[in-house]
Design an enzyme around this catalytic site. Sequence first.
Site, PDB file in Angstrom:
ATOM      1  N   SER A  15       0.849  -1.196   0.000  1.00 14.19           N
ATOM      2  CA  SER A  15       0.000   0.000   0.000  1.00 14.19           C
ATOM      3  C   SER A  15       0.881   1.241   0.000  1.00 14.19           C
ATOM      4  O   SER A  15       2.021   1.202   0.498  1.00 14.19           O
ATOM      5  CB  SER A  15      -0.839  -0.022   1.286  1.00 14.19           C
ATOM      6  OG  SER A  15      -1.377   1.250   1.554  1.00 14.19           O
ATOM      7  N   TYR A  28      -1.890  -0.934  10.826  1.00 12.12           N
ATOM      8  CA  TYR A  28      -1.959  -1.310   9.399  1.00 12.12           C
ATOM      9  C   TYR A  28      -0.766  -0.701   8.650  1.00 12.12           C
ATOM     10  O   TYR A  28      -0.084  -1.390   7.885  1.00 12.12           O
ATOM     11  CB  TYR A  28      -3.284  -0.814   8.799  1.00 12.12           C
ATOM     12  CG  TYR A  28      -3.449  -1.124   7.326  1.00 12.12           C
ATOM     13  CD1 TYR A  28      -3.879  -2.377   6.904  1.00 12.12           C
ATOM     14  CD2 TYR A  28      -3.176  -0.159   6.351  1.00 12.12           C
ATOM     15  CE1 TYR A  28      -4.026  -2.666   5.551  1.00 12.12           C
ATOM     16  CE2 TYR A  28      -3.318  -0.439   4.998  1.00 12.12           C
ATOM     17  CZ  TYR A  28      -3.750  -1.695   4.608  1.00 12.12           C
ATOM     18  OH  TYR A  28      -3.885  -1.972   3.272  1.00 12.12           O
TER      19      TYR A  28
HETATM   20  N1  LIG Z   1      -8.630  -1.631  -0.489  1.00 12.17           N
HETATM   21  C1  LIG Z   1      -7.630  -0.776  -0.467  1.00 12.17           C
HETATM   22  O1  LIG Z   1      -7.816   0.466  -0.564  1.00 12.17           O
HETATM   23  C2  LIG Z   1      -6.226  -1.286  -0.343  1.00 12.17           C
HETATM   24  C3  LIG Z   1      -5.186  -0.354  -0.496  1.00 12.17           C
HETATM   25  C4  LIG Z   1      -3.878  -0.791  -0.393  1.00 12.17           C
HETATM   26  C5  LIG Z   1      -3.618  -2.131  -0.148  1.00 12.17           C
HETATM   27  N2  LIG Z   1      -4.648  -3.009   0.006  1.00 12.17           N
HETATM   28  C6  LIG Z   1      -4.321  -4.416   0.282  1.00 12.17           C
HETATM   29  O2  LIG Z   1      -4.988  -5.256  -0.634  1.00 12.17           O
HETATM   30  C7  LIG Z   1      -5.200  -6.521  -0.009  1.00 12.17           C
HETATM   31  C8  LIG Z   1      -6.669  -6.887  -0.165  1.00 12.17           C
HETATM   32  O3  LIG Z   1      -7.429  -5.890   0.493  1.00 12.17           O
HETATM   33  P1  LIG Z   1      -8.974  -5.678   0.219  1.00 12.17           P
HETATM   34  O4  LIG Z   1      -9.227  -4.229   0.167  1.00 12.17           O
HETATM   35  O5  LIG Z   1      -9.410  -6.543  -0.916  1.00 12.17           O
HETATM   36  O6  LIG Z   1      -9.541  -6.219   1.588  1.00 12.17           O
HETATM   37  P2  LIG Z   1     -10.933  -6.936   1.875  1.00 12.17           P
HETATM   38  O7  LIG Z   1     -11.976  -6.393   1.005  1.00 12.17           O
HETATM   39  O8  LIG Z   1     -11.115  -6.820   3.361  1.00 12.17           O
HETATM   40  O9  LIG Z   1     -10.633  -8.449   1.481  1.00 12.17           O
HETATM   41  C9  LIG Z   1      -9.667  -9.158   2.209  1.00 12.17           C
HETATM   42  C10 LIG Z   1      -9.618 -10.564   1.681  1.00 12.17           C
HETATM   43  O10 LIG Z   1      -8.648 -11.277   2.448  1.00 12.17           O
HETATM   44  C11 LIG Z   1      -9.245 -12.470   2.932  1.00 12.17           C
HETATM   45  N3  LIG Z   1      -8.691 -12.745   4.255  1.00 12.17           N
HETATM   46  C12 LIG Z   1      -8.717 -11.967   5.348  1.00 12.17           C
HETATM   47  N4  LIG Z   1      -8.105 -12.581   6.376  1.00 12.17           N
HETATM   48  C13 LIG Z   1      -7.691 -13.776   5.903  1.00 12.17           C
HETATM   49  C14 LIG Z   1      -6.974 -14.852   6.468  1.00 12.17           C
HETATM   50  N5  LIG Z   1      -6.563 -14.826   7.735  1.00 12.17           N
HETATM   51  N6  LIG Z   1      -6.688 -15.911   5.695  1.00 12.17           N
HETATM   52  C15 LIG Z   1      -7.075 -15.947   4.405  1.00 12.17           C
HETATM   53  N7  LIG Z   1      -7.757 -14.941   3.801  1.00 12.17           N
HETATM   54  C16 LIG Z   1      -8.048 -13.878   4.543  1.00 12.17           C
HETATM   55  C17 LIG Z   1     -10.733 -12.173   3.003  1.00 12.17           C
HETATM   56  O11 LIG Z   1     -11.425 -13.379   2.898  1.00 12.17           O
HETATM   57  P3  LIG Z   1     -12.970 -13.503   3.369  1.00 12.17           P
HETATM   58  O12 LIG Z   1     -13.779 -12.719   2.408  1.00 12.17           O
HETATM   59  O13 LIG Z   1     -13.195 -14.968   3.304  1.00 12.17           O
HETATM   60  O14 LIG Z   1     -12.997 -12.942   4.758  1.00 12.17           O
HETATM   61  C18 LIG Z   1     -10.941 -11.283   1.790  1.00 12.17           C
HETATM   62  O15 LIG Z   1     -11.130 -12.063   0.613  1.00 12.17           O
HETATM   63  C19 LIG Z   1      -4.775  -6.372   1.459  1.00 12.17           C
HETATM   64  O16 LIG Z   1      -3.449  -6.841   1.585  1.00 12.17           O
HETATM   65  C20 LIG Z   1      -4.790  -4.862   1.666  1.00 12.17           C
HETATM   66  O17 LIG Z   1      -3.902  -4.454   2.670  1.00 12.17           O
HETATM   67  C21 LIG Z   1      -5.940  -2.617  -0.098  1.00 12.17           C
END
Ligand SMILES: NC(=O)c1ccc[n+]([C@@H]2O[C@H](COP(=O)([O-])OP(=O)(O)OC[C@H]3O[C@@H](n4cnc5c(N)ncnc54)[C@H](OP(=O)(O)O)[C@@H]3O)[C@@H](O)[C@H]2O)c1
Length: 120
Positions: A15, A28
């Site tokens: 990120s 985070y």
């Molecule tokens: N969204 C943003 O703005 C943003 C920005 C920068 C970086 N990121 C990074 O992108 C990645 C994905 O984020 P996101 O926004 O897609 O988050 P999200 O919508 O909360 O989705 C997270 C995903 O990770 C899975 N997950 C969570 N805990 C887990 C565990 N212990 N074991 C296996 N799977 C797990 C969840 O599965 P379930 O659905 O089954 O719970 C879900 O599919 C993360 O690393 C986040 O830090 C996101």
Amino acid sequence: MLSRQHSAVILNVNSGLALVPKTSSAIYCASKGALNIFSQSLRYQLKNTQVRVLQAFLPLVDTPMTKGRGKSKMTVEKVSTEIIKGIENTILDHDIGKVKLLRLLNRLLPSLAQKIMQGS
Ligand SMILES: NC(=O)c1ccc[n+]([C@@H]2O[C@H](COP(=O)([O-])OP(=O)(O)OC[C@H]3O[C@@H](n4cnc5c(N)ncnc54)[C@H](OP(=O)(O)O)[C@@H]3O)[C@@H](O)[C@H]2O)c1
């Protein structure tokens, strides 16, 4: 095992907050900063193998995690397309969307980058 493959990639999803933290979500931000250093070290360790360690630095993306907060979020489709381009071109540290500007600003005017992120 990855090292036995003809070529392999480890992609760590990072990120912009690994570069410049924001006021909320200190843990985070810290975990993403740690992921950056871990990725760099792992990259050194695997330098003489076929395994490449890449990072994608994401801006704010419209996912369930960011529901109800932030504006002008990047869509998952656009981010996914960029991530795939980064893998295809072996971009080691791939800044996506606004992270490009954030990294540049943080190099040129770190105090301004910090001020902006503190306020967001
Ligand atoms: N969204 C943003 O703005 C943003 C920005 C920068 C970086 N990121 C990074 O992108 C990645 C994905 O984020 P996101 O926004 O897609 O988050 P999200 O919508 O909360 O989705 C997270 C995903 O990770 C899975 N997950 C969570 N805990 C887990 C565990 N212990 N074991 C296996 N799977 C797990 C969840 O599965 P379930 O659905 O089954 O719970 C879900 O599919 C993360 O690393 C986040 O830090 C996101």
